[in-house]
Design a protein around this motif. Structure first.
Motif, PDB file in Angstrom:
ATOM      1  N   VAL A  69     -13.943  -6.005  -4.780  1.00  0.00           N
ATOM      2  CA  VAL A  69     -13.100  -4.802  -4.829  1.00  0.00           C
ATOM      3  C   VAL A  69     -12.157  -4.791  -3.633  1.00  0.00           C
ATOM      4  O   VAL A  69     -12.572  -5.000  -2.494  1.00  0.00           O
ATOM      5  CB  VAL A  69     -13.957  -3.514  -4.810  1.00  0.00           C
ATOM      6  N   GLN A  70     -10.871  -4.533  -3.920  1.00  0.00           N
ATOM      7  CA  GLN A  70      -9.908  -4.332  -2.848  1.00  0.00           C
ATOM      8  C   GLN A  70      -8.978  -3.193  -3.213  1.00  0.00           C
ATOM      9  O   GLN A  70      -8.805  -2.880  -4.387  1.00  0.00           O
ATOM     10  CB  GLN A  70      -9.143  -5.608  -2.536  1.00  0.00           C
ATOM     11  N   ARG A  71      -8.390  -2.568  -2.204  1.00  0.00           N
ATOM     12  CA  ARG A  71      -7.517  -1.429  -2.482  1.00  0.00           C
ATOM     13  C   ARG A  71      -6.312  -1.396  -1.559  1.00  0.00           C
ATOM     14  O   ARG A  71      -6.332  -1.894  -0.454  1.00  0.00           O
ATOM     15  CB  ARG A  71      -8.295  -0.124  -2.430  1.00  0.00           C
ATOM     16  N   ARG A  72      -5.267  -0.755  -2.089  1.00  0.00           N
ATOM     17  CA  ARG A  72      -4.035  -0.463  -1.365  1.00  0.00           C
ATOM     18  C   ARG A  72      -3.756   1.014  -1.593  1.00  0.00           C
ATOM     19  O   ARG A  72      -4.052   1.529  -2.663  1.00  0.00           O
ATOM     20  CB  ARG A  72      -2.879  -1.298  -1.925  1.00  0.00           C
ATOM     21  N   PHE A  73      -3.144   1.686  -0.620  1.00  0.00           N
ATOM     22  CA  PHE A  73      -2.925   3.119  -0.834  1.00  0.00           C
ATOM     23  C   PHE A  73      -1.678   3.646  -0.140  1.00  0.00           C
ATOM     24  O   PHE A  73      -1.120   3.015   0.747  1.00  0.00           O
ATOM     25  CB  PHE A  73      -4.152   3.934  -0.422  1.00  0.00           C
ATOM     26  N   LEU A  74      -1.289   4.819  -0.604  1.00  0.00           N
ATOM     27  CA  LEU A  74      -0.174   5.586  -0.068  1.00  0.00           C
ATOM     28  C   LEU A  74      -0.637   7.030  -0.036  1.00  0.00           C
ATOM     29  O   LEU A  74      -1.340   7.475  -0.957  1.00  0.00           O
ATOM     30  CB  LEU A  74       1.048   5.441  -0.985  1.00  0.00           C
ATOM     31  N   TYR A  75      -0.242   7.779   1.008  1.00  0.00           N
ATOM     32  CA  TYR A  75      -0.694   9.171   1.059  1.00  0.00           C
ATOM     33  C   TYR A  75       0.304  10.064   1.781  1.00  0.00           C
ATOM     34  O   TYR A  75       1.138   9.599   2.552  1.00  0.00           O
ATOM     35  CB  TYR A  75      -2.076   9.276   1.708  1.00  0.00           C
ATOM     36  N   THR A  76       0.188  11.333   1.456  1.00  0.00           N
ATOM     37  CA  THR A  76       0.914  12.411   2.108  1.00  0.00           C
ATOM     38  C   THR A  76      -0.150  13.305   2.756  1.00  0.00           C
ATOM     39  O   THR A  76      -1.340  13.016   2.649  1.00  0.00           O
ATOM     40  CB  THR A  76       1.740  13.211   1.079  1.00  0.00           C
ATOM     41  N   PRO A  77       0.225  14.408   3.365  1.00  0.00           N
ATOM     42  CA  PRO A  77      -0.801  15.268   3.948  1.00  0.00           C
ATOM     43  C   PRO A  77      -1.820  15.814   2.933  1.00  0.00           C
ATOM     44  O   PRO A  77      -2.949  16.135   3.311  1.00  0.00           O
ATOM     45  CB  PRO A  77       0.010  16.406   4.583  1.00  0.00           C
ATOM     46  N   ASN A  78      -1.450  15.903   1.649  1.00  0.00           N
ATOM     47  CA  ASN A  78      -2.343  16.538   0.676  1.00  0.00           C
ATOM     48  C   ASN A  78      -2.722  15.687  -0.528  1.00  0.00           C
ATOM     49  O   ASN A  78      -3.520  16.120  -1.351  1.00  0.00           O
ATOM     50  CB  ASN A  78      -1.691  17.824   0.151  1.00  0.00           C
ATOM     51  N   LEU A  79      -2.142  14.502  -0.668  1.00  0.00           N
ATOM     52  CA  LEU A  79      -2.369  13.697  -1.861  1.00  0.00           C
ATOM     53  C   LEU A  79      -2.452  12.227  -1.477  1.00  0.00           C
ATOM     54  O   LEU A  79      -1.695  11.755  -0.632  1.00  0.00           O
ATOM     55  CB  LEU A  79      -1.215  13.896  -2.853  1.00  0.00           C
ATOM     56  N   MET A  80      -3.380  11.510  -2.125  1.00  0.00           N
ATOM     57  CA  MET A  80      -3.531  10.078  -1.885  1.00  0.00           C
ATOM     58  C   MET A  80      -3.558   9.343  -3.218  1.00  0.00           C
ATOM     59  O   MET A  80      -4.248   9.770  -4.147  1.00  0.00           O
ATOM     60  CB  MET A  80      -4.821   9.806  -1.116  1.00  0.00           C
ATOM     61  N   THR A  81      -2.803   8.246  -3.298  1.00  0.00           N
ATOM     62  CA  THR A  81      -2.833   7.362  -4.460  1.00  0.00           C
ATOM     63  C   THR A  81      -3.379   6.025  -3.989  1.00  0.00           C
ATOM     64  O   THR A  81      -2.908   5.473  -2.990  1.00  0.00           O
ATOM     65  CB  THR A  81      -1.436   7.188  -5.067  1.00  0.00           C
ATOM     66  N   VAL A  82      -4.372   5.512  -4.733  1.00  0.00           N
ATOM     67  CA  VAL A  82      -5.054   4.279  -4.352  1.00  0.00           C
ATOM     68  C   VAL A  82      -5.037   3.317  -5.539  1.00  0.00           C
ATOM     69  O   VAL A  82      -5.448   3.685  -6.644  1.00  0.00           O
ATOM     70  CB  VAL A  82      -6.515   4.563  -3.935  1.00  0.00           C
ATOM     71  N   ILE A  83      -4.558   2.095  -5.320  1.00  0.00           N
ATOM     72  CA  ILE A  83      -4.638   1.045  -6.333  1.00  0.00           C
ATOM     73  C   ILE A  83      -5.895   0.245  -6.020  1.00  0.00           C
ATOM     74  O   ILE A  83      -6.026  -0.316  -4.932  1.00  0.00           O
ATOM     75  CB  ILE A  83      -3.402   0.135  -6.303  1.00  0.00           C
ATOM     76  N   VAL A  84      -6.823   0.227  -6.966  1.00  0.00           N
ATOM     77  CA  VAL A  84      -8.100  -0.460  -6.769  1.00  0.00           C
ATOM     78  C   VAL A  84      -8.169  -1.640  -7.731  1.00  0.00           C
ATOM     79  O   VAL A  84      -8.072  -1.460  -8.944  1.00  0.00           O
ATOM     80  CB  VAL A  84      -9.298   0.486  -7.011  1.00  0.00           C
ATOM     81  N   ASP A  85      -8.322  -2.839  -7.175  1.00  0.00           N
ATOM     82  CA  ASP A  85      -8.438  -4.055  -7.977  1.00  0.00           C
ATOM     83  C   ASP A  85      -9.887  -4.524  -7.977  1.00  0.00           C
ATOM     84  O   ASP A  85     -10.492  -4.694  -6.915  1.00  0.00           O
ATOM     85  CB  ASP A  85      -7.538  -5.151  -7.415  1.00  0.00           C
ATOM     86  N   PHE A  86     -10.426  -4.717  -9.182  1.00  0.00           N
ATOM     87  CA  PHE A  86     -11.799  -5.179  -9.377  1.00  0.00           C
ATOM     88  C   PHE A  86     -11.744  -6.595  -9.936  1.00  0.00           C
ATOM     89  O   PHE A  86     -10.876  -6.916 -10.750  1.00  0.00           O
ATOM     90  CB  PHE A  86     -12.534  -4.284 -10.381  1.00  0.00           C
ATOM     91  N   SER A  87     -12.695  -7.452  -9.532  1.00  0.00           N
ATOM     92  CA  SER A  87     -12.745  -8.824 -10.024  1.00  0.00           C
ATOM     93  C   SER A  87     -14.189  -9.246 -10.281  1.00  0.00           C
ATOM     94  O   SER A  87     -15.122  -8.494 -10.004  1.00  0.00           O
ATOM     95  CB  SER A  87     -12.094  -9.777  -9.010  1.00  0.00           C
ATOM     96  N   GLU A  88     -14.311 -10.453 -10.820  1.00  0.00           N
ATOM     97  CA  GLU A  88     -15.601 -11.085 -11.089  1.00  0.00           C
ATOM     98  C   GLU A  88     -16.425 -10.356 -12.148  1.00  0.00           C
ATOM     99  O   GLU A  88     -17.647 -10.299 -12.075  1.00  0.00           O
ATOM    100  CB  GLU A  88     -16.396 -11.298  -9.802  1.00  0.00           C
TER     101      GLU A  88
END
Length: 111
Positions: free
Chosen positions: A18-37
């Motif tokens: 599992v790995q993730r990348r994210f972007l956020y503001t003071p009140n909201l977070m978006t996370v891209i989560v990649d799953f493998s295997e």
């Protein structure tokens, strides 16, 4: 303006699969989560958090489990909303999957 370009952003490795990348503001977070295997033989452990969450399946297929609910097979294009504090988990059904998770408030534990 904050911009995160997927191919230019270093992934944070959560585990071997599992790995993730994210972007956020003071009140909201978006996370891209990649799953493998995958596919996985069992679901990940249930977990909960005090954040409201939505998840969009950008690629692959997962079995989504939420306490007190019937497990749901989710595929590319499907979305699910998870109430704050509700235990939930996934099981990877394909070799890989990508989920786009949004949280409010932001997940300070991810920073």
């Amino acid at each position: 303006m904050n911009i995160v370009r997927y191919n230019e952003t270093e992934a944070i490795r959560v585990s071997d699969t599992v790995q993730r990348r994210f972007l956020y503001t003071p009140n909201l977070m978006t996370v891209i989560v990649d799953f493998s295997e995958g596919p996985a033989t069992e679901p990940d452990p249930f977990h909960s958090h005090p954040h409201e969450q939505t998840s969009y399946v950008a690629e692959g297929e997962v079995l989504f489990l939420m306490e007190g609910e019937t497990p749901q097979h989710l595929a590319t294009g499907d979305m699910v909303a998870i109430p704050a504090g509700k235990p939930h988990a996934i099981q990877l059904l394909t070799p890989t999957a990508r989920l786009v998770d949004s949280f409010t408030p932001i997940r300070e534990d991810f920073l």
